[in-house]
Design a protein around this motif. Structure first.
Motif, PDB file in Angstrom:
ATOM      1  N   LEU A  57       0.839  -1.187   0.000  1.00 42.85           N
ATOM      2  CA  LEU A  57       0.000   0.000   0.000  1.00 42.85           C
ATOM      3  C   LEU A  57       0.879   1.244   0.000  1.00 42.85           C
ATOM      4  O   LEU A  57       1.864   1.304   0.727  1.00 42.85           O
ATOM      5  N   VAL A  58       0.501   2.222  -0.795  1.00 40.51           N
ATOM      6  CA  VAL A  58       1.223   3.487  -0.849  1.00 40.51           C
ATOM      7  C   VAL A  58       0.224   4.625  -0.850  1.00 40.51           C
ATOM      8  O   VAL A  58      -0.633   4.697  -1.732  1.00 40.51           O
ATOM      9  N   GLU A  59       0.344   5.526   0.140  1.00 38.97           N
ATOM     10  CA  GLU A  59      -0.540   6.682   0.235  1.00 38.97           C
ATOM     11  C   GLU A  59       0.054   7.879  -0.488  1.00 38.97           C
ATOM     12  O   GLU A  59       1.270   8.011  -0.607  1.00 38.97           O
ATOM     13  N   SER A  60      -0.825   8.769  -0.917  1.00 36.02           N
ATOM     14  CA  SER A  60      -0.405  10.021  -1.525  1.00 36.02           C
ATOM     15  C   SER A  60      -1.493  11.062  -1.307  1.00 36.02           C
ATOM     16  O   SER A  60      -2.622  10.724  -0.963  1.00 36.02           O
ATOM     17  N   GLY A  61      -1.151  12.320  -1.500  1.00 33.30           N
ATOM     18  CA  GLY A  61      -2.130  13.388  -1.437  1.00 33.30           C
ATOM     19  C   GLY A  61      -2.100  14.230  -0.184  1.00 33.30           C
ATOM     20  O   GLY A  61      -2.843  15.214  -0.080  1.00 33.30           O
ATOM     21  N   GLY A  62      -1.268  13.870   0.780  1.00 33.55           N
ATOM     22  CA  GLY A  62      -1.169  14.660   1.991  1.00 33.55           C
ATOM     23  C   GLY A  62      -0.482  15.985   1.739  1.00 33.55           C
ATOM     24  O   GLY A  62       0.104  16.215   0.682  1.00 33.55           O
ATOM     25  N   GLY A  63      -0.565  16.862   2.727  1.00 32.40           N
ATOM     26  CA  GLY A  63       0.062  18.159   2.591  1.00 32.40           C
ATOM     27  C   GLY A  63      -0.417  19.128   3.638  1.00 32.40           C
ATOM     28  O   GLY A  63      -1.030  18.750   4.635  1.00 32.40           O
ATOM     29  N   LEU A  64      -0.133  20.395   3.394  1.00 35.38           N
ATOM     30  CA  LEU A  64      -0.506  21.481   4.296  1.00 35.38           C
ATOM     31  C   LEU A  64      -1.701  22.224   3.725  1.00 35.38           C
ATOM     32  O   LEU A  64      -1.704  22.615   2.556  1.00 35.38           O
ATOM     33  N   VAL A  65      -2.710  22.423   4.553  1.00 37.44           N
ATOM     34  CA  VAL A  65      -3.912  23.123   4.123  1.00 37.44           C
ATOM     35  C   VAL A  65      -4.430  23.975   5.273  1.00 37.44           C
ATOM     36  O   VAL A  65      -4.203  23.664   6.443  1.00 37.44           O
ATOM     37  N   LEU A  99      -8.559  18.245   1.068  1.00 37.77           N
ATOM     38  CA  LEU A  99      -7.508  17.405   0.523  1.00 37.77           C
ATOM     39  C   LEU A  99      -8.123  16.082   0.092  1.00 37.77           C
ATOM     40  O   LEU A  99      -9.131  15.653   0.654  1.00 37.77           O
ATOM     41  N   ARG A 100      -7.496  15.446  -0.880  1.00 30.37           N
ATOM     42  CA  ARG A 100      -7.915  14.124  -1.307  1.00 30.37           C
ATOM     43  C   ARG A 100      -6.738  13.170  -1.207  1.00 30.37           C
ATOM     44  O   ARG A 100      -5.734  13.334  -1.900  1.00 30.37           O
ATOM     45  N   LEU A 101      -6.866  12.183  -0.342  1.00 24.29           N
ATOM     46  CA  LEU A 101      -5.847  11.166  -0.185  1.00 24.29           C
ATOM     47  C   LEU A 101      -6.154   9.976  -1.086  1.00 24.29           C
ATOM     48  O   LEU A 101      -7.317   9.641  -1.303  1.00 24.29           O
ATOM     49  N   SER A 102      -5.102   9.347  -1.587  1.00 24.69           N
ATOM     50  CA  SER A 102      -5.261   8.169  -2.418  1.00 24.69           C
ATOM     51  C   SER A 102      -4.364   7.060  -1.905  1.00 24.69           C
ATOM     52  O   SER A 102      -3.275   7.310  -1.394  1.00 24.69           O
ATOM     53  N   LEU A 157      -7.485   1.429  -6.416  1.00 27.67           N
ATOM     54  CA  LEU A 157      -7.279   2.647  -5.652  1.00 27.67           C
ATOM     55  C   LEU A 157      -8.392   2.850  -4.631  1.00 27.67           C
ATOM     56  O   LEU A 157      -9.547   2.516  -4.885  1.00 27.67           O
ATOM     57  N   VAL A 158      -8.034   3.406  -3.500  1.00 31.88           N
ATOM     58  CA  VAL A 158      -8.988   3.829  -2.489  1.00 31.88           C
ATOM     59  C   VAL A 158      -8.700   5.289  -2.175  1.00 31.88           C
ATOM     60  O   VAL A 158      -7.544   5.674  -2.003  1.00 31.88           O
ATOM     61  N   HIS A 159      -9.751   6.086  -2.099  1.00 30.84           N
ATOM     62  CA  HIS A 159      -9.599   7.524  -1.873  1.00 30.84           C
ATOM     63  C   HIS A 159     -10.276   7.952  -0.580  1.00 30.84           C
ATOM     64  O   HIS A 159     -11.224   7.328  -0.114  1.00 30.84           O
ATOM     65  N   LEU A 160      -9.778   9.029  -0.030  1.00 32.64           N
ATOM     66  CA  LEU A 160     -10.419   9.679   1.096  1.00 32.64           C
ATOM     67  C   LEU A 160     -10.512  11.164   0.778  1.00 32.64           C
ATOM     68  O   LEU A 160      -9.508  11.873   0.801  1.00 32.64           O
ATOM     69  N   GLN A 161     -11.717  11.614   0.456  1.00 29.86           N
ATOM     70  CA  GLN A 161     -11.961  13.023   0.216  1.00 29.86           C
ATOM     71  C   GLN A 161     -12.229  13.698   1.546  1.00 29.86           C
ATOM     72  O   GLN A 161     -13.157  13.315   2.257  1.00 29.86           O
ATOM     73  N   MET A 162     -11.427  14.693   1.881  1.00 31.59           N
ATOM     74  CA  MET A 162     -11.526  15.375   3.157  1.00 31.59           C
ATOM     75  C   MET A 162     -11.894  16.838   2.920  1.00 31.59           C
ATOM     76  O   MET A 162     -11.110  17.590   2.335  1.00 31.59           O
ATOM     77  N   ASN A 163     -13.070  17.218   3.366  1.00 31.08           N
ATOM     78  CA  ASN A 163     -13.544  18.585   3.235  1.00 31.08           C
ATOM     79  C   ASN A 163     -13.703  19.221   4.611  1.00 31.08           C
ATOM     80  O   ASN A 163     -13.776  18.532   5.623  1.00 31.08           O
ATOM     81  N   SER A 164     -13.782  20.537   4.621  1.00 28.53           N
ATOM     82  CA  SER A 164     -13.956  21.293   5.868  1.00 28.53           C
ATOM     83  C   SER A 164     -12.960  20.855   6.934  1.00 28.53           C
ATOM     84  O   SER A 164     -13.312  20.596   8.083  1.00 28.53           O
ATOM     85  N   VAL A 222      -0.840  14.933   6.972  1.00 25.37           N
ATOM     86  CA  VAL A 222      -1.846  15.961   6.731  1.00 25.37           C
ATOM     87  C   VAL A 222      -1.738  16.982   7.849  1.00 25.37           C
ATOM     88  O   VAL A 222      -1.850  16.637   9.026  1.00 25.37           O
ATOM     89  N   THR A 223      -1.511  18.229   7.487  1.00 23.64           N
ATOM     90  CA  THR A 223      -1.397  19.298   8.466  1.00 23.64           C
ATOM     91  C   THR A 223      -2.397  20.396   8.138  1.00 23.64           C
ATOM     92  O   THR A 223      -2.406  20.914   7.020  1.00 23.64           O
ATOM     93  N   VAL A 224      -3.233  20.737   9.103  1.00 25.05           N
ATOM     94  CA  VAL A 224      -4.246  21.775   8.931  1.00 25.05           C
ATOM     95  C   VAL A 224      -3.896  22.928   9.854  1.00 25.05           C
ATOM     96  O   VAL A 224      -3.878  22.769  11.076  1.00 25.05           O
ATOM     97  N   SER A 225      -3.610  24.074   9.282  1.00 25.52           N
ATOM     98  CA  SER A 225      -3.223  25.241  10.056  1.00 25.52           C
ATOM     99  C   SER A 225      -4.444  26.011  10.529  1.00 25.52           C
ATOM    100  O   SER A 225      -5.503  25.989   9.893  1.00 25.52           O
TER     101      SER A 225
END
Length: 126
Positions: free
Chosen positions: A4-12, A18-21, A77-84, A122-125
């Motif tokens: 398994l390999v994750e991608s899509g993280g970051g600073l928001v 953000l959308r993780l895959s 693929l499996v995704h995680l759509q993260m809103n708000s 995933v970092t949320v400021s």
């Protein structure tokens, strides 16, 4: 064994999206469920969302209504759509696969086994 390999993280910023895959490979034929977990510093790893091979989904109360888990079987693929997103969502997010009873390499697991990706931050400021 499942890889398994994750991608899509970051600073928001607070309120962003953000959308993780999660890309799966290897012995994926017997995967019965997949999920996203997260772990913040000093905290226990917790389940965020899961989806079964039949398509049933489950969410932690803290993310219900904001996050959506989905899968693309054709592309494994499996995704995680993260809103708000909120600052309290800050964590390392891990992809998980639950595999039914069978061999993992040369070892037999009568109760199945879990596979994990290396995680994505995933970092949320504020």
């Amino acid at each position: 064994q499942v890889q398994l390999v994750e991608s899509g993280g970051g600073l928001v910023q607070d309120g962003g999206s953000l959308r993780l895959s999660c890309a799966t490979s290897g012995s994926t034929l017997r995967i019965e469920a997949m999920g996203w977990y997260r772990q913040a510093p000093g905290k226990r790893r917790e389940l965020v969302a899961s989806i079964t091979s039949g398509g049933s989904t489950n969410y932690a109360d803290s993310v219900k209504g904001r996050f959506t888990i989905s899968r693309d079987n054709a592309k494994n693929l499996v995704h995680l759509q993260m809103n708000s997103l909120k600052p309290e969502d800050t964590a390392v997010y891990y992809c998980n696969a639950r595999t039914s009873a069978g061999y993992r390499g040369s070892i037999y697991y009568p109760n199945g086994y879990d596979s994990w990706g290396p995680g994505t931050q995933v970092t949320v400021s504020s």
